[in-house]
Design an enzyme around this catalytic site. Structure first.
Site, mmCIF file in Angstrom:
data_model
loop_
_atom_site.group_PDB
_atom_site.id
_atom_site.type_symbol
_atom_site.label_atom_id
_atom_site.label_comp_id
_atom_site.label_asym_id
_atom_site.label_seq_id
_atom_site.Cartn_x
_atom_site.Cartn_y
_atom_site.Cartn_z
ATOM 1 N N TYR A 135 0.893 -1.159 0.000
ATOM 2 C CA TYR A 135 0.000 0.000 0.000
ATOM 3 C C TYR A 135 0.923 1.198 0.000
ATOM 4 O O TYR A 135 0.937 1.987 0.934
ATOM 5 C CB TYR A 135 -0.851 -0.094 1.280
ATOM 6 C CG TYR A 135 -1.981 0.878 1.453
ATOM 7 C CD1 TYR A 135 -3.031 0.955 0.541
ATOM 8 C CD2 TYR A 135 -2.038 1.700 2.592
ATOM 9 C CE1 TYR A 135 -4.086 1.836 0.755
ATOM 10 C CE2 TYR A 135 -3.089 2.580 2.788
ATOM 11 C CZ TYR A 135 -4.110 2.635 1.868
ATOM 12 O OH TYR A 135 -5.158 3.493 2.084
ATOM 13 N N HIS A 140 -2.170 7.568 -3.311
ATOM 14 C CA HIS A 140 -3.300 6.648 -3.138
ATOM 15 C C HIS A 140 -3.716 6.570 -1.669
ATOM 16 O O HIS A 140 -4.899 6.704 -1.341
ATOM 17 C CB HIS A 140 -2.941 5.257 -3.658
ATOM 18 C CG HIS A 140 -3.981 4.219 -3.355
ATOM 19 N ND1 HIS A 140 -5.233 4.230 -3.937
ATOM 20 C CD2 HIS A 140 -3.978 3.156 -2.502
ATOM 21 C CE1 HIS A 140 -5.937 3.210 -3.469
ATOM 22 N NE2 HIS A 140 -5.214 2.547 -2.595
ATOM 23 N N ARG A 149 -11.511 8.616 6.146
ATOM 24 C CA ARG A 149 -11.179 8.979 7.529
ATOM 25 C C ARG A 149 -11.172 10.494 7.665
ATOM 26 O O ARG A 149 -12.173 11.150 7.449
ATOM 27 C CB ARG A 149 -9.847 8.339 7.934
ATOM 28 C CG ARG A 149 -9.974 6.828 8.163
ATOM 29 C CD ARG A 149 -8.684 6.221 8.666
ATOM 30 N NE ARG A 149 -7.595 6.376 7.713
ATOM 31 C CZ ARG A 149 -7.303 5.502 6.743
ATOM 32 N NH1 ARG A 149 -8.023 4.402 6.633
ATOM 33 N NH2 ARG A 149 -6.315 5.706 5.910
ATOM 34 N N GLU A 206 -7.445 -2.066 -9.416
ATOM 35 C CA GLU A 206 -6.329 -1.317 -8.831
ATOM 36 C C GLU A 206 -5.119 -1.531 -9.727
ATOM 37 O O GLU A 206 -4.711 -2.665 -9.961
ATOM 38 C CB GLU A 206 -6.043 -1.780 -7.388
ATOM 39 C CG GLU A 206 -7.161 -1.390 -6.428
ATOM 40 C CD GLU A 206 -6.829 -1.631 -4.957
ATOM 41 O OE1 GLU A 206 -5.934 -2.446 -4.655
ATOM 42 O OE2 GLU A 206 -7.486 -0.995 -4.105
ATOM 43 N N GLU A 208 -1.566 -1.858 -10.424
ATOM 44 C CA GLU A 208 -0.383 -2.143 -9.610
ATOM 45 C C GLU A 208 0.699 -2.801 -10.467
ATOM 46 O O GLU A 208 0.436 -3.280 -11.565
ATOM 47 C CB GLU A 208 -0.745 -3.086 -8.444
ATOM 48 C CG GLU A 208 -1.910 -2.562 -7.601
ATOM 49 C CD GLU A 208 -2.075 -3.276 -6.262
ATOM 50 O OE1 GLU A 208 -1.109 -3.911 -5.787
ATOM 51 O OE2 GLU A 208 -3.178 -3.181 -5.683
ATOM 52 N N GLN A 247 -15.532 -4.895 0.752
ATOM 53 C CA GLN A 247 -14.318 -4.482 1.471
ATOM 54 C C GLN A 247 -14.646 -3.544 2.628
ATOM 55 O O GLN A 247 -14.137 -3.684 3.731
ATOM 56 C CB GLN A 247 -13.379 -3.796 0.470
ATOM 57 C CG GLN A 247 -12.041 -3.356 1.048
ATOM 58 C CD GLN A 247 -11.199 -2.566 0.032
ATOM 59 O OE1 GLN A 247 -11.606 -2.360 -1.109
ATOM 60 N NE2 GLN A 247 -10.032 -2.131 0.458
ATOM 61 N N LYS A 260 -11.217 -8.826 -1.895
ATOM 62 C CA LYS A 260 -10.005 -8.842 -2.723
ATOM 63 C C LYS A 260 -9.713 -10.206 -3.330
ATOM 64 O O LYS A 260 -9.161 -10.288 -4.432
ATOM 65 C CB LYS A 260 -8.790 -8.454 -1.852
ATOM 66 C CG LYS A 260 -8.847 -7.049 -1.309
ATOM 67 C CD LYS A 260 -8.437 -6.060 -2.373
ATOM 68 C CE LYS A 260 -8.247 -4.674 -1.779
ATOM 69 N NZ LYS A 260 -7.832 -3.717 -2.798
ATOM 70 N N THR A 357 -2.006 0.078 -5.107
ATOM 71 C CA THR A 357 -2.511 0.967 -6.155
ATOM 72 C C THR A 357 -1.548 2.119 -6.383
ATOM 73 O O THR A 357 -1.114 2.766 -5.427
ATOM 74 C CB THR A 357 -3.868 1.539 -5.735
ATOM 75 O OG1 THR A 357 -4.694 0.455 -5.335
ATOM 76 C CG2 THR A 357 -4.520 2.310 -6.862
HETATM 77 CA CA CA Z 1 -4.206 -3.419 -3.765
#
Ligand code: CA
Length: 423
Positions: A135, A140, A149, A206, A208, A247, A260, A357
């Site tokens: 992460y 991201h 948040r 995502e 990646e 999620q 996921k 991501t």
């Molecule tokens: Ca991911």
């Protein structure tokens, strides 16, 4: 720099200007041939069978066990070690460079060794024993923190001190072209406190990049920054499909689970770290705070690789919804791997570690629909007049990636996946 990276090198195989696979790339993959599988590479649109090259003596005096090249996965090949696989890349480069006649003039061998990519089935390149998802893109993590948040304190307190990650599911990693079934699961409707069970409504991609472990470690052993690259064989594009509604409800307190693990898609070619050497670029400054000494980075460990995501409706024109770059990573692959093993956790050849991501600073460079549509509040206009907040049934998501320097383009091909309706 190794010979195979020479920008003046050309092959006697035709390579289109926009091809990801010039003679400087020589990535590795697996092709299905009858009941067998073969280790292969690609130049232009010609898939090169390494088993046949070896059988016909083109690797001599190198000795490569035939079973390594007639194999369902690259794991045994990768286990030969970087010296040997690097020598094999050099040999392939020599055989296929312009002016090299040995193989070019042998029609029988050429026919046995070369396969048009349109006629070939490429399968999962590696047997993935373990898969970890990081992460590590600051933009991201900041975007997600802002949405879910506190916009003022978007990054959690640990984020700038360590590469946050979780252990994912290796069994559901599939190769490009494999359709993905929309998952079903628990989710909380907007106006309810009780969960319902049904098809995911907020299906996302995502963007990646994943690295493949090239050298195993024993339990209790730690990899250090100075030799971390010895343990990384190469890279592949990685789509971490994500069911946002599933999620959101399930992830506290232990992190991602069924939102996921219904599927992740990878591109069929593993591009070696050596081929990506020209695209090495500086890593972001890590001064506030400074990472602990075991994570201290002193060299260029990021890579300048452009990444693209297209959404293609079933009967419509596609649209590029994301253009980002692998260089945006805050924590680089070496730091991820070092942190992964700092407690003595062992890694094995074929294990896969995904970047997380990859988002850049602007909306056009965000690596997921969650960010691009900002939780659905800013839908994307498609060429056919429809809109996308997330991914619809029958949409195909295609990711591409390549670096380009001195007229040489080193790419990954693509990873594509079509969404099938929930069963
Ligand atoms: Ca991911």
């Amino acid at each position: 720099m190794i010979k195979a990276n020479d920008p003046t090198l050309k092959s006697w195989i035709d390579v289109a200007e926009d091809s990801d696979f010039p003679i400087q790339n020589i990535p590795f993959g697996i092709m299905k041939k009858g009941k067998n599988h073969r280790v292969v590479t690609i130049i232009g649109n010609q898939v090169i069978d390494l088993f046949e090259l070896n059988k016909r003596g083109y690797f001599k005096p190198m000795v490569v066990p035939p079973a390594v090249l007639r194999n369902e996965y690259l794991n045994d090949f990768i286990s030969l070690g970087k010296n040997k696989t690097g020598n094999i890349r050099e040999r392939i480069s020599d055989l296929f460079k312009k002016g090299s006649r040995k193989l070019k003039n042998n029609e029988k061998d050429r026919k046995a060794i070369l396969n048009d990519v349109s006629k070939v089935e490429l399968t999962m390149p590696v047997k993935v024993g373990d898969y970890t998802d990081f992460y590590s893109s600051r933009d991201h993590a900041t975007n997600v923190g802002k949405m879910f948040r506190d916009p003022e304190n978007a990054l959690l307190p640990n984020w700038l001190h360590l590469p946050v990650g979780y252990h994912g599911r290796a069994s559901s990693i599939v190769v490009s072209g494999t359709p993905i079934r929309r998952p079903k699961g628990q989710q909380i409707p907007a106006d309810s406190k009780q969960p319902v069970y049904g098809p995911c409504k907020l299906l996302d991609f995502e963007m990646e990049v994943a690295f493949v472990i090239g050298k195993s470690t024993g339990l209790g052993e730690t990899i250090h920054m100075k030799n971390a690259e010895d343990h990384i064989f190469g890279l592949t594009l990685f789509n971490d499909w994500s069911a946002r509604d599933i999620q959101k409800w399930e992830y506290v307190p232990l992190g991602p689970f069924l939102g996921k693990n219904f599927g992740s898609s990878i591109s069929p070619w593993i591009v070696t770290l050596e081929a990506l050497e020209p695209f090495r670029t500086s890593s972001p400054k890590q001064t506030d705070p400074k990472p602990l000494p075991y994570l201290k980075n002193t060299s260029k460990r990021n890579y300048d690789i452009d990444l693209y995501v297209d959404i293609i409706p079933e009967n419509g024109k596609g649209k590029t919804v994301c253009k980002t770059n692998f260089k945006y990573m805050y924590w680089n692959m070496c730091q991820q791997l070092v942190h992964h093993t700092v407690n003595g956790c062992n890694v094995n050849v074929g294990d896969m570690c995904a970047s997380g991501t990859i988002s850049g600073p602007e909306r056009g460079s965000f690596g997921s629909m969650l960010e691009i549509s900002w939780r659905g509040s800013m839908p994307v206009d498609m060429p056919d007049g429809s809109q996308r907040k997330f991914i619809n049934d029958h949409d195909t998501v295609v990711m591409r990636g390549f670096g380009e320097k001195k007229g040489v383009r080193i790419g990954f091909g693509e990873v594509s996946g079509k969404i099938l309706p929930a069963k």
